[in-house]
Design a protein around this motif. Structure first.
Motif, PDB file in Angstrom:
ATOM      1  N   PRO A   1      42.731  32.643  43.402  1.00 29.70           N
ATOM      2  CA  PRO A   1      42.305  31.444  44.139  1.00 29.70           C
ATOM      3  C   PRO A   1      42.898  31.328  45.536  1.00 29.70           C
ATOM      4  O   PRO A   1      42.284  30.732  46.423  1.00 29.70           O
TER       5      PRO A   1
ATOM      6  N   PHE B   1      32.604  32.386  36.914  1.00 31.22           N
ATOM      7  CA  PHE B   1      33.374  31.146  36.987  1.00 31.22           C
ATOM      8  C   PHE B   1      32.487  29.914  36.829  1.00 31.22           C
ATOM      9  O   PHE B   1      32.881  28.899  36.246  1.00 31.22           O
TER      10      PHE B   1
ATOM     11  N   ARG C   1      38.743  36.470  47.301  1.00 34.49           N
ATOM     12  CA  ARG C   1      38.973  35.209  46.588  1.00 34.49           C
ATOM     13  C   ARG C   1      38.292  35.222  45.224  1.00 34.49           C
ATOM     14  O   ARG C   1      37.235  35.823  45.053  1.00 34.49           O
ATOM     15  N   CYS C   2      38.897  34.525  44.277  1.00 33.07           N
ATOM     16  CA  CYS C   2      38.289  34.357  42.960  1.00 33.07           C
ATOM     17  C   CYS C   2      38.950  33.170  42.273  1.00 33.07           C
ATOM     18  O   CYS C   2      40.171  33.029  42.330  1.00 33.07           O
ATOM     19  N   PRO C   3      38.176  32.306  41.616  1.00 37.90           N
ATOM     20  CA  PRO C   3      38.774  31.164  40.918  1.00 37.90           C
ATOM     21  C   PRO C   3      39.539  31.573  39.662  1.00 37.90           C
ATOM     22  O   PRO C   3      40.303  30.782  39.117  1.00 37.90           O
TER      23      PRO C   3
ATOM     24  N   LEU D   1      31.366  32.863  45.565  1.00 33.28           N
ATOM     25  CA  LEU D   1      32.095  31.858  46.346  1.00 33.28           C
ATOM     26  C   LEU D   1      31.541  31.758  47.768  1.00 33.28           C
ATOM     27  O   LEU D   1      31.890  30.831  48.493  1.00 33.28           O
TER      28      LEU D   1
END
Length: 379
Positions: free
Chosen positions: A38, A100, A24-26, A74
């Motif tokens: 996301p 982020f 996951r990553c924004p 996260l």
């Protein structure tokens, strides 16, 4: 832990372990090697990761736990838990973030608590990242983190030594931080979302010369908990894993088992010592040349190469060969390593102003044996 020391340990077999906490990553960077975003939810189970890291002991541990992703922050509670557990065994923790959280003004109190647990913090910065998080915001956050007493660095990526972005950003970092913050500069490779547009990695010409692979030194925990002997993204994402590159799974294996497999494999010892291209050229000359990493992935399918590895690199003699190659690469220092694996024109930036710790790793000076064979268990 300064960047020079961290990078200098990269050739040390089992000197560190690289753990991907989540895909996951924004952010939605166009060059992301892992294809993170996301909506991507793939990540190792927290309980399994905590069990794996808790298996580190003072006598049997990696020197470095490297946390990455996706965006590892996260999972802040997991980062703090793993860092505390690792530190209890004497392992230091480094983390690479896409920054982020820097879009907010100042570090939040929870983020400050997590960052304080780290021994090194590295901020990713490149043109795609800057479209998501402004450079000034990243600089502000890195300055705050440094003020917490945590060593910091930048992980920069560009298209090559002639990329004007790299010239601009490295000069800006030098001005902003008065030449006191190091950078690791890499080139975009055709993995993940960059697969369709980035230029291919440098090829290795046929010629029989040895070209050791330092990237086969640290075990890598993939997004599904599989542990591999390689950090090449195509290999990390490939299923099934080539058997000679499979070291286990965090759901069933502890650090001791992973380390023993990484250090005890004759084929991996030779990959670290002379490199996969040399092995193919020397013992399977009729096999068509591929990329450096492509050659490595198919070594286990070449029986003549496997037989040669078993004959040459088993037991104590193979352990000594592996140790000697690792010591040579470590002694050459982090700048030499980055010239080979990163963007050569900017390799000098990896050295912190103080030069970093260049003392031998315990596994290389004999105070902590790195090989099962050297400990009497054989292979």
């Amino acid at each position: 832990m300064e960047l020079a020391e961290l990078v200098g340990l990269r050739p040390v077999p089992a000197g560190g372990v690289l753990v991907t906490l989540t895909r996951r990553c924004p952010l939605r960077c166009s060059h992301c090697s892992t294809g993170s975003g996301p909506q991507v939810r793939e990540e190792p189970e927290a309980d399994a990761l905590e069990r794996f890291v808790s298996s580190f002991t003072a006598a049997d541990r990696p020197d470095v736990l490297m946390l990455t992703g996706g965006e590892p922050l996260l999972r802040p509670d997991l980062v703090a838990s793993l860092t505390r557990s690792a530190r209890a065994a004497g392992t230091r923790t480094a983390l690479l973030s896409g920054m982020f959280f820097a879009r907010s003004h100042g570090l939040s109190a929870p983020m400050r608590r997590v960052v304080r647990t780290l021994d090194h913090f590295s901020a990713s910065l490149d043109l795609p990242h800057e479209r998501e998080v402004p450079r000034a915001a990243v600089f502000r956050a890195v300055r705050e983190i440094r003020e917490l007493g945590v060593a910091v660095s930048f992980h920069l990526t560009g298209t090559g030594q002639d990329d004007p972005y790299l010239a601009d950003v490295t000069a800006d970092i030098d001005r902003t931080f008065d030449g006191t913050v190091p950078s690791l500069v890499n080139e975009v490779r055709p993995f993940g979302r960059a697969a369709s547009w980035a230029r291919p990695a440098r090829t290795v010409p046929d010629g029989g010369g040895a070209l050791p692979c330092a990237m086969a030194a640290w075990p890598v925990v993939a997004f599904d908990g599989t542990v591999l002997a390689c950090c090449n993204q195509d290999t990390v994402d490939r299923r099934p894993v080539p058997p000679h590159l499979l070291l286990g799974h965090i759901a069933r294996d502890d650090w001791s088992a992973v380390r023993a497999r990484a250090l005890g494999s004759p084929l991996l010892r030779l990959v670290r010592t002379v490199g996969p291209a040399h092995l193919r050229q020397r013992w399977s000359p009729g096999t068509p040349a591929g990329s450096y990493c492509g050659d490595c992935r198919r070594l286990g399918e070449l029986p003549e190469v496997v037989a040669a590895a078993d004959a040459l690199a088993s037991g104590a003699a193979g352990a000594l060969l592996d140790l000697t190659a690792a010591r040579r690469q470590h002694d050459q220092g982090p700048v030499t390593l980055v010239r080979r694996h990163g963007c050569a024109a900017y390799a000098d930036l990896v050295a912190a102003p103080g030069g970093g710790d260049r003392s031998p790793h315990p596994a290389l000076d004999g105070s902590r044996s790195p090989h099962p064979a050297a400990e009497g268990t054989g292979t």
